[in-house]
Design a protein around this motif. Structure first.
Motif, PDB file in Angstrom:
ATOM      1  N   THR A 161       0.645  -1.190  -0.024  1.00 39.01           N
ATOM      2  CA  THR A 161       0.175  -0.092  -0.199  1.00 39.01           C
ATOM      3  C   THR A 161       0.811   1.234  -0.038  1.00 39.01           C
ATOM      4  OG1 THR A 161      -0.138   0.406   2.502  1.00 39.01           O
ATOM      5  CG2 THR A 161      -1.632  -1.277   1.543  1.00 39.01           C
ATOM      6  N   CYS A 162       0.305   2.383  -0.645  1.00 38.40           N
ATOM      7  CA  CYS A 162       1.211   3.700  -0.882  1.00 38.40           C
ATOM      8  C   CYS A 162       0.065   4.584  -1.327  1.00 38.40           C
ATOM      9  CB  CYS A 162       2.483   3.576  -1.422  1.00 38.40           C
ATOM     10  SG  CYS A 162       2.353   3.016  -3.274  1.00 38.40           S
ATOM     11  N   SER A 163       0.468   5.782  -1.561  1.00 37.81           N
ATOM     12  CA  SER A 163      -0.351   6.915  -2.379  1.00 37.81           C
ATOM     13  C   SER A 163       0.153   6.531  -3.907  1.00 37.81           C
ATOM     14  CB  SER A 163       0.204   8.107  -2.059  1.00 37.81           C
ATOM     15  OG  SER A 163       1.528   8.446  -2.214  1.00 37.81           O
ATOM     16  N   VAL A 201      -1.442  -0.853  -3.983  1.00 39.59           N
ATOM     17  CA  VAL A 201      -2.699  -0.464  -3.654  1.00 39.59           C
ATOM     18  C   VAL A 201      -2.656   0.991  -3.101  1.00 39.59           C
ATOM     19  CG1 VAL A 201      -4.986  -0.863  -1.904  1.00 39.59           C
ATOM     20  CG2 VAL A 201      -3.378  -2.858  -2.823  1.00 39.59           C
ATOM     21  N   ASP A 202      -3.490   1.831  -3.894  1.00 41.12           N
ATOM     22  CA  ASP A 202      -3.438   3.063  -3.483  1.00 41.12           C
ATOM     23  C   ASP A 202      -4.348   3.228  -2.191  1.00 41.12           C
ATOM     24  OD1 ASP A 202      -3.794   5.979  -3.335  1.00 41.12           O
ATOM     25  OD2 ASP A 202      -3.589   6.206  -5.167  1.00 41.12           O
ATOM     26  N   TYR A 203      -3.908   3.676  -1.190  1.00 39.74           N
ATOM     27  CA  TYR A 203      -4.873   3.711   0.031  1.00 39.74           C
ATOM     28  C   TYR A 203      -5.745   5.035  -0.139  1.00 39.74           C
ATOM     29  CZ  TYR A 203      -1.635   6.987   1.858  1.00 39.74           C
ATOM     30  OH  TYR A 203      -0.803   8.254   2.004  1.00 39.74           O
ATOM     31  N   LYS A 214     -10.573   3.463  -0.339  1.00 43.54           N
ATOM     32  CA  LYS A 214     -11.152   3.518   1.052  1.00 43.54           C
ATOM     33  C   LYS A 214     -12.408   3.162   1.168  1.00 43.54           C
ATOM     34  CE  LYS A 214      -8.328   8.127   2.040  1.00 43.54           C
ATOM     35  NZ  LYS A 214      -8.627   9.582   2.459  1.00 43.54           N
ATOM     36  N   PRO A 215     -12.617   2.579   2.433  1.00 45.04           N
ATOM     37  CA  PRO A 215     -11.421   2.140   3.528  1.00 45.04           C
ATOM     38  C   PRO A 215     -10.665   0.965   2.952  1.00 45.04           C
ATOM     39  CG  PRO A 215     -13.845   1.393   4.082  1.00 45.04           C
ATOM     40  CD  PRO A 215     -14.163   2.218   2.888  1.00 45.04           C
ATOM     41  N   GLN A 249      -5.117  -0.083  12.956  1.00 46.13           N
ATOM     42  CA  GLN A 249      -5.756  -1.277  13.908  1.00 46.13           C
ATOM     43  C   GLN A 249      -6.973  -1.980  13.063  1.00 46.13           C
ATOM     44  OE1 GLN A 249      -5.466  -2.444  16.601  1.00 46.13           O
ATOM     45  NE2 GLN A 249      -7.078  -3.374  17.265  1.00 46.13           N
ATOM     46  N   ASP A 250      -7.438  -1.066  12.163  1.00 51.25           N
ATOM     47  CA  ASP A 250      -8.542  -1.730  11.263  1.00 51.25           C
ATOM     48  C   ASP A 250      -7.867  -2.866  10.367  1.00 51.25           C
ATOM     49  OD1 ASP A 250     -10.425  -0.306  12.353  1.00 51.25           O
ATOM     50  OD2 ASP A 250     -10.984   1.046  10.732  1.00 51.25           O
ATOM     51  N   LEU A 251      -6.769  -2.831  10.149  1.00 50.33           N
ATOM     52  CA  LEU A 251      -6.058  -3.823   9.255  1.00 50.33           C
ATOM     53  C   LEU A 251      -5.906  -5.320   9.851  1.00 50.33           C
ATOM     54  CD1 LEU A 251      -4.618  -3.824   6.286  1.00 50.33           C
ATOM     55  CD2 LEU A 251      -2.477  -3.479   7.870  1.00 50.33           C
TER      56      LEU A 251
END
Length: 343
Positions: free
Chosen positions: A194-196, A212-214, A218-219, A243-245
């Motif tokens: 993941t990254c921009s 994966v462009d975070y 989203k989410p 935390q959600d990960l």
């Protein structure tokens, strides 16, 4: 070189209160230079310093009283990663650490908390915490190798990654993330990072198979659940501390898979609390049915030397975002893996 060549004062970026660097740092032009090293310690003329978000967090969260109890009345110095040249070596220092030798390393967490920083012209450090700079590396690159690199090595010590494993790296463009991506590829893993979108090509260039462009997905946990439910990951390396990960990981992580976290995005106190709950809360009481490991880094010279070997083998490189002069530290925004340099 002799102690007579050591100045009485030096420049150092210091602080006395709690907050963000731009608000609390000031440049001291007459900070007392360290004394000649004793035992196996080394006195190093600093060449470059890696600006690390982890240091920003300690500056913003550790009360000044704690630093005074650990350090006394001396003003704390910022940062913890460095490269430099040995100016003086203690009488018991190993022979490979002779004056004039270029070295790199990083400080342990307790030294960071105490404010024994590296953002100064000279530092004294145990020889057990440094390694010789690889011939193929510049001093700028070496300054960003030890802290992030040793953290990444510790993550791979905690979880065995085999050829063909599917690995998710959360924060693939950060200091630790760039290292994890490269080490995972060296192990033969299939890497999703993941990254921009702005950093996608950088992370692909380090070996990531998928990006994966975070920001546009989203989410993030919902996207991962939809995209990777049928091809779940063997392990998740979280360099951010999301935390959600972990909460939603059963949707995209194999039943025997592990989330390895080194990030503290929510702050040290909440991260410690979350780590305890994630690790020990039973499933029948609402715990997540996946393994969770929180990894901390205790740096040492042997691990730093291992990183140097990986660099020489062409398996690892340091990504440098920006180089700024010593006096311009305050203009650098809070971002990972930005390096400060002066001569």
């Amino acid at each position: 070189m002799s102690s007579s060549t050591l100045p009485k004062c030096m420049r150092a970026w210091t602080f006395s209160s709690q907050g963000l660097p731009r608000d609390i740092l000031s440049l001291d032009h007459s900070y007392p230079a360290p004394s000649p090293p004793a035992k196996s310690n080394l006195l190093i003329r600093v060449s470059c310093v890696g600006l690390n978000p982890g240091c920003y967090i300690t500056m913003a969260t550790i009360p000044p009283l704690v630093r005074r109890l650990l350090r006394g009345p001396t003003s704390p110095i910022a940062e913890g990663e460095f490269s430099g040249v040995i100016h003086l070596a203690g009488p018991a220092a190993p022979k490979e650490f002779a004056p004039g030798t270029p070295v790199f390393g990083c400080l342990p967490m307790m030294r960071l908390i105490a404010g024994e920083g590296t953002l100064a012209e000279y530092i004294v450090i145990p020889s057990s915490l440094v390694a010789v700079v690889p011939q193929s590396m510049s001093m700028v690159q070496a300054a960003g190798l030890s802290g992030a690199g040793q953290t990444a090595l510790n993550m791979f010590s905690a979880v065995l990654v085999k050829e063909g494993d599917r690995i998710l790296v959360n924060g693939g463009s950060g200091g630790v993330g760039t290292m994890v991506v490269q080490l995972a590829k060296a192990q033969g893993a299939y890497v999703v990072a993941t990254c921009s979108g702005a950093n996608a090509e950088l992370v692909k260039g380090l070996g990531a198979d998928q990006i994966v462009d975070y920001r546009t997905n989203k989410p993030l946990h919902k996207y991962l659940g939809l995209e990777y439910e049928k091809q779940p990951f063997d392990a998740i390396f979280d360099t951010i501390g999301t935390q959600d990960l972990f909460i939603y990981s059963p949707q995209y992580l194999k039943p025997n898979g592990t989330v390895v976290n080194v990030g503290n995005f929510e702050g040290p106190s909440m991260t410690v609390f979350r780590s305890f709950i994630n690790t020990w809360l039973p499933v029948f009481l609402g715990g997540i049915p996946r393994n969770y490991l929180m990894i901390s880094t205790t740096p040492n010279g042997n691990k730093a030397a291992r990183l140097g070997q990986l660099v020489e083998e062409g398996k690892l490189r340091v990504v440098v975002d920006e180089i700024v002069e010593f006096e311009d530290v305050l203009r650098v925004s809070i971002a990972s893996n930005k390096l400060e340099k002066w001569d």
